[in-house]
Design a protein around this motif. Structure first.
Motif, PDB file in Angstrom:
ATOM      1  N   LEU A 195     -39.432  32.871  12.455  1.00  0.00           N
ATOM      2  CA  LEU A 195     -38.201  32.916  11.670  1.00  0.00           C
ATOM      3  C   LEU A 195     -37.979  34.313  11.129  1.00  0.00           C
ATOM      4  CD1 LEU A 195     -35.668  31.341  10.464  1.00  0.00           C
ATOM      5  CD2 LEU A 195     -37.105  30.869   8.629  1.00  0.00           C
ATOM      6  N   VAL A 196     -38.768  34.757  10.531  1.00  0.00           N
ATOM      7  CA  VAL A 196     -38.780  36.359  10.102  1.00  0.00           C
ATOM      8  C   VAL A 196     -38.306  37.329  11.210  1.00  0.00           C
ATOM      9  CG1 VAL A 196     -39.882  38.221   8.952  1.00  0.00           C
ATOM     10  CG2 VAL A 196     -40.434  35.897   8.017  1.00  0.00           C
ATOM     11  N   HIS A 197     -39.040  36.944  12.249  1.00  0.00           N
ATOM     12  CA  HIS A 197     -38.676  38.014  13.287  1.00  0.00           C
ATOM     13  C   HIS A 197     -37.104  37.789  13.906  1.00  0.00           C
ATOM     14  CE1 HIS A 197     -39.803  40.768  16.611  1.00  0.00           C
ATOM     15  NE2 HIS A 197     -38.871  39.812  17.513  1.00  0.00           N
ATOM     16  N   PHE A 198     -36.965  36.564  14.265  1.00  0.00           N
ATOM     17  CA  PHE A 198     -35.717  36.305  14.730  1.00  0.00           C
ATOM     18  C   PHE A 198     -34.506  36.538  14.108  1.00  0.00           C
ATOM     19  CE2 PHE A 198     -38.463  33.249  17.662  1.00  0.00           C
ATOM     20  CZ  PHE A 198     -38.478  34.199  18.718  1.00  0.00           C
ATOM     21  N   VAL A 199     -34.734  36.235  12.757  1.00  0.00           N
ATOM     22  CA  VAL A 199     -33.415  36.848  11.976  1.00  0.00           C
ATOM     23  C   VAL A 199     -33.195  38.025  12.201  1.00  0.00           C
ATOM     24  CG1 VAL A 199     -32.538  37.115   9.392  1.00  0.00           C
ATOM     25  CG2 VAL A 199     -33.621  34.674  10.270  1.00  0.00           C
ATOM     26  N   GLY A 200     -34.367  39.079  12.198  1.00  0.00           N
ATOM     27  CA  GLY A 200     -34.152  40.358  12.315  1.00  0.00           C
ATOM     28  C   GLY A 200     -33.410  40.635  13.663  1.00  0.00           C
ATOM     29  N   ASP A 201     -33.867  40.119  14.947  1.00  0.00           N
ATOM     30  CA  ASP A 201     -33.535  40.270  15.977  1.00  0.00           C
ATOM     31  C   ASP A 201     -31.894  39.951  16.176  1.00  0.00           C
ATOM     32  OD1 ASP A 201     -35.437  41.219  17.312  1.00  0.00           O
ATOM     33  OD2 ASP A 201     -36.105  39.277  18.206  1.00  0.00           O
ATOM     34  N   LEU A 202     -31.513  38.863  15.314  1.00  0.00           N
ATOM     35  CA  LEU A 202     -30.129  38.339  15.571  1.00  0.00           C
ATOM     36  C   LEU A 202     -29.094  39.560  14.658  1.00  0.00           C
ATOM     37  CD1 LEU A 202     -28.338  35.803  15.941  1.00  0.00           C
ATOM     38  CD2 LEU A 202     -28.707  35.257  13.629  1.00  0.00           C
ATOM     39  N   HIS A 203     -29.630  40.223  13.819  1.00  0.00           N
ATOM     40  CA  HIS A 203     -28.720  41.452  13.120  1.00  0.00           C
ATOM     41  C   HIS A 203     -28.819  42.499  13.963  1.00  0.00           C
ATOM     42  CE1 HIS A 203     -28.944  38.209  10.141  1.00  0.00           C
ATOM     43  NE2 HIS A 203     -27.898  38.929   9.415  1.00  0.00           N
ATOM     44  N   GLN A 204     -29.326  42.785  15.144  1.00  0.00           N
ATOM     45  CA  GLN A 204     -29.387  44.009  16.004  1.00  0.00           C
ATOM     46  C   GLN A 204     -28.262  43.606  16.939  1.00  0.00           C
ATOM     47  OE1 GLN A 204     -28.962  45.916  18.354  1.00  0.00           O
ATOM     48  NE2 GLN A 204     -30.824  46.592  19.106  1.00  0.00           N
ATOM     49  N   PRO A 205     -27.188  44.483  16.866  1.00  0.00           N
ATOM     50  CA  PRO A 205     -25.931  44.031  17.430  1.00  0.00           C
ATOM     51  C   PRO A 205     -26.242  43.937  19.071  1.00  0.00           C
ATOM     52  CG  PRO A 205     -25.287  45.772  15.972  1.00  0.00           C
ATOM     53  CD  PRO A 205     -26.796  45.411  15.719  1.00  0.00           C
ATOM     54  N   LEU A 206     -27.088  44.716  19.608  1.00  0.00           N
ATOM     55  CA  LEU A 206     -27.442  44.746  21.132  1.00  0.00           C
ATOM     56  C   LEU A 206     -28.380  43.657  21.792  1.00  0.00           C
ATOM     57  CD1 LEU A 206     -27.431  48.650  21.978  1.00  0.00           C
ATOM     58  CD2 LEU A 206     -25.688  46.819  22.383  1.00  0.00           C
ATOM     59  N   HIS A 207     -28.641  42.784  20.589  1.00  0.00           N
ATOM     60  CA  HIS A 207     -29.438  41.533  20.968  1.00  0.00           C
ATOM     61  C   HIS A 207     -28.401  40.400  21.210  1.00  0.00           C
ATOM     62  CE1 HIS A 207     -33.808  42.218  20.499  1.00  0.00           C
ATOM     63  NE2 HIS A 207     -33.270  43.115  20.049  1.00  0.00           N
ATOM     64  N   GLU A 208     -27.231  40.790  20.841  1.00  0.00           N
ATOM     65  CA  GLU A 208     -26.333  39.550  20.806  1.00  0.00           C
ATOM     66  C   GLU A 208     -25.123  40.055  22.102  1.00  0.00           C
ATOM     67  OE1 GLU A 208     -25.729  36.780  19.050  1.00  0.00           O
ATOM     68  OE2 GLU A 208     -27.965  37.134  18.672  1.00  0.00           O
ATOM     69  N   ALA A 209     -25.165  40.912  22.706  1.00  0.00           N
ATOM     70  CA  ALA A 209     -24.157  41.458  23.383  1.00  0.00           C
ATOM     71  C   ALA A 209     -24.618  41.942  24.934  1.00  0.00           C
ATOM     72  CB  ALA A 209     -23.545  42.689  22.986  1.00  0.00           C
ATOM     73  N   ASP A 210     -23.919  42.049  25.866  1.00  0.00           N
ATOM     74  CA  ASP A 210     -24.301  42.437  27.290  1.00  0.00           C
ATOM     75  C   ASP A 210     -22.958  42.985  27.855  1.00  0.00           C
ATOM     76  OD1 ASP A 210     -26.134  42.522  29.350  1.00  0.00           O
ATOM     77  OD2 ASP A 210     -24.930  41.118  30.439  1.00  0.00           O
ATOM     78  N   ARG A 211     -22.985  43.914  28.742  1.00  0.00           N
ATOM     79  CA  ARG A 211     -22.007  44.498  29.504  1.00  0.00           C
ATOM     80  C   ARG A 211     -22.453  44.460  30.920  1.00  0.00           C
ATOM     81  NH1 ARG A 211     -20.703  49.480  31.275  1.00  0.00           N
ATOM     82  NH2 ARG A 211     -18.662  49.902  31.387  1.00  0.00           N
ATOM     83  N   ASP A 212     -23.271  43.379  31.549  1.00  0.00           N
ATOM     84  CA  ASP A 212     -24.059  43.384  32.760  1.00  0.00           C
ATOM     85  C   ASP A 212     -24.785  44.453  32.729  1.00  0.00           C
ATOM     86  OD1 ASP A 212     -24.378  42.235  35.248  1.00  0.00           O
ATOM     87  OD2 ASP A 212     -22.957  43.540  36.185  1.00  0.00           O
ATOM     88  N   ASP A 213     -25.626  44.596  31.587  1.00  0.00           N
ATOM     89  CA  ASP A 213     -26.541  45.735  31.608  1.00  0.00           C
ATOM     90  C   ASP A 213     -27.949  45.212  30.525  1.00  0.00           C
ATOM     91  OD1 ASP A 213     -25.588  45.967  28.970  1.00  0.00           O
ATOM     92  OD2 ASP A 213     -24.801  47.899  29.309  1.00  0.00           O
ATOM     93  N   ALA A 214     -28.238  44.121  30.686  1.00  0.00           N
ATOM     94  CA  ALA A 214     -29.176  43.669  29.843  1.00  0.00           C
ATOM     95  C   ALA A 214     -29.096  44.317  28.349  1.00  0.00           C
ATOM     96  CB  ALA A 214     -30.361  43.865  30.494  1.00  0.00           C
TER      97      ALA A 214
ATOM     98  N   ALA B  37     -16.318  52.022  34.475  1.00  0.00           N
ATOM     99  CA  ALA B  37     -17.864  52.176  34.591  1.00  0.00           C
ATOM    100  C   ALA B  37     -18.133  53.210  33.599  1.00  0.00           C
ATOM    101  CB  ALA B  37     -18.449  52.816  35.957  1.00  0.00           C
ATOM    102  N   ALA B  38     -19.535  53.186  33.082  1.00  0.00           N
ATOM    103  CA  ALA B  38     -20.207  54.145  32.227  1.00  0.00           C
ATOM    104  C   ALA B  38     -20.517  55.239  32.647  1.00  0.00           C
ATOM    105  CB  ALA B  38     -21.003  53.367  31.059  1.00  0.00           C
ATOM    106  N   PRO B  39     -20.400  56.464  32.171  1.00  0.00           N
ATOM    107  CA  PRO B  39     -21.032  57.561  32.651  1.00  0.00           C
ATOM    108  C   PRO B  39     -22.329  57.635  32.482  1.00  0.00           C
ATOM    109  CG  PRO B  39     -20.219  58.083  30.296  1.00  0.00           C
ATOM    110  CD  PRO B  39     -19.787  56.823  30.814  1.00  0.00           C
ATOM    111  N   HIS B  40     -23.141  58.348  33.219  1.00  0.00           N
ATOM    112  CA  HIS B  40     -24.723  58.277  33.324  1.00  0.00           C
ATOM    113  C   HIS B  40     -25.161  59.715  33.140  1.00  0.00           C
ATOM    114  CE1 HIS B  40     -25.281  53.966  34.495  1.00  0.00           C
ATOM    115  NE2 HIS B  40     -23.963  54.199  35.300  1.00  0.00           N
ATOM    116  N   PRO B  41     -25.986  59.882  31.958  1.00  0.00           N
ATOM    117  CA  PRO B  41     -26.227  58.876  30.980  1.00  0.00           C
ATOM    118  C   PRO B  41     -25.062  59.284  29.879  1.00  0.00           C
ATOM    119  CG  PRO B  41     -27.323  61.035  30.607  1.00  0.00           C
ATOM    120  CD  PRO B  41     -26.759  61.243  31.932  1.00  0.00           C
TER     121      PRO B  41
END
Length: 307
Positions: free
Chosen positions: A167-186, A268-272
């Motif tokens: 619970l302590v860990h996953f509440v933290g992960d939930l608040h990291q924006p890129l754990h809730e989002a994807d752009r076909d790039d994991a 598409a995104a530039p690299h990098p």
């Protein structure tokens, strides 16, 4: 530079007079060394907030729970040795916050927990958390599951201790924006990105580690403190689906848009991609806000489960 040094040796000793053009050479050399050191420190894959951020969220929660909740946490921590993970000891709530990432290194026992750390919803489609959460294998569902297990006093202490750590860990992960989002790039793990001059690997790493650590270490007043009743009520509000939506929207409107300098769903995104100083400074207030809210919301869940 080596040839120049060779020409400047006298009698086996290095002539200490200034090298011609040395300031520019040294600046370039220092920049390369710094970039290489930062890159070397980030060769491991970025899958979760750094230990620094998870521990900050746990400390905020510990500082803001009720006294009885704090005593219950201490009691459950005494059951930690029964988890059977000697390579990942848990002696504090901060240790518990990093335990789920630590045990995942033992693939034989814990590989099944990997999908629990994120939701990865397509930012170019409407917010529908259930789409990426089959059979509860996502971070938002695991927050709900483990808060229930933690609150169940009929369960043995080691099981509740495990639920506490998750619970302590996953509440933290939930608040990291890129754990809730994807752009076909994991979750931006596949989006190559530089942190200023440093080739740190990918955009996920930047948000997981460098932005988070800078946000916490430079915060004034400190993020890890006892918050006022007004702050706790305002920032600790909402439910899991609300927190998930916040991270999803922030990832789309700041994490991706700030890196790509435009609509993340347009081409598409530039690299990098490169996060320059302006983009870094623009992101820091949002990162601080996510860490503070994560800690205060976790405190509320712990009070509800344990007090």
């Amino acid at each position: 530079m080596d040839e120049e040094l060779g020409r400047r040796r006298r009698g086996g000793r290095l002539d200490d007079r200034p090298l011609r053009g040395s300031p520019a050479i040294l600046r370039r050399t220092v920049a390369r060394v710094v970039a290489c050191l930062i890159f070397a420190a980030t060769v491991q894959p970025a899958l979760a907030w750094s230990d620094y951020s998870h521990r900050a969220i746990a400390t905020i929660a510990q500082d803001n729970v009720r006294p009885h909740t704090r005593a219950e946490i201490a009691r459950l921590l005494r059951a930690a040795p029964q988890l059977g993970t000697p390579d990942c000891p848990v002696k504090s709530i901060e240790d518990a916050a990093t335990w789920p990432d630590c045990v995942r290194r033992d693939r034989e026992r814990w590989a099944y927990t990997t999908p629990w750390h994120y939701d990865d919803q397509d930012i170019c489609k409407p917010f529908k958390p259930q789409v990426t959460c089959a059979n509860g294998t996502c971070v938002s569902a695991q927050v709900e599951r483990n808060r229930k297990l933690l609150a169940d006093r009929a369960l043995p202490a080691p099981l509740r201790m495990e639920a506490l750590a998750f619970l302590v860990h996953f509440v933290g992960d939930l608040h990291q924006p890129l754990h809730e989002a994807d752009r076909d790039d994991a979750g931006a793990n596949a989006l190559k990105a530089d942190y200023g001059i440093a080739p740190v690997g990918n955009l996920h790493t930047i948000w997981d580690r460098y932005l988070a650590e800078r946000a916490v270490s430079s915060a004034s007043p400190p993020l890890t403190r006892r918050y006022s009743a007004v702050e706790r009520a305002a920032w600790g509000s909402g439910e899991v689906v609300d927190w998930s939506r916040e991270s999803y929207e922030l990832s789309r409107d700041l994490s991706y848009r700030g890196a790509l300098k435009g609509d993340p769903c347009d081409g598409a995104a530039p690299h990098p991609v490169v996060l320059d100083e302006a983009a870094i400074e623009a992101a820091l207030p949002a990162v601080r806000d996510r860490i503070a809210r994560g800690g205060l919301r976790l405190a509320r869940l712990l009070d509800e489960a344990l007090d």
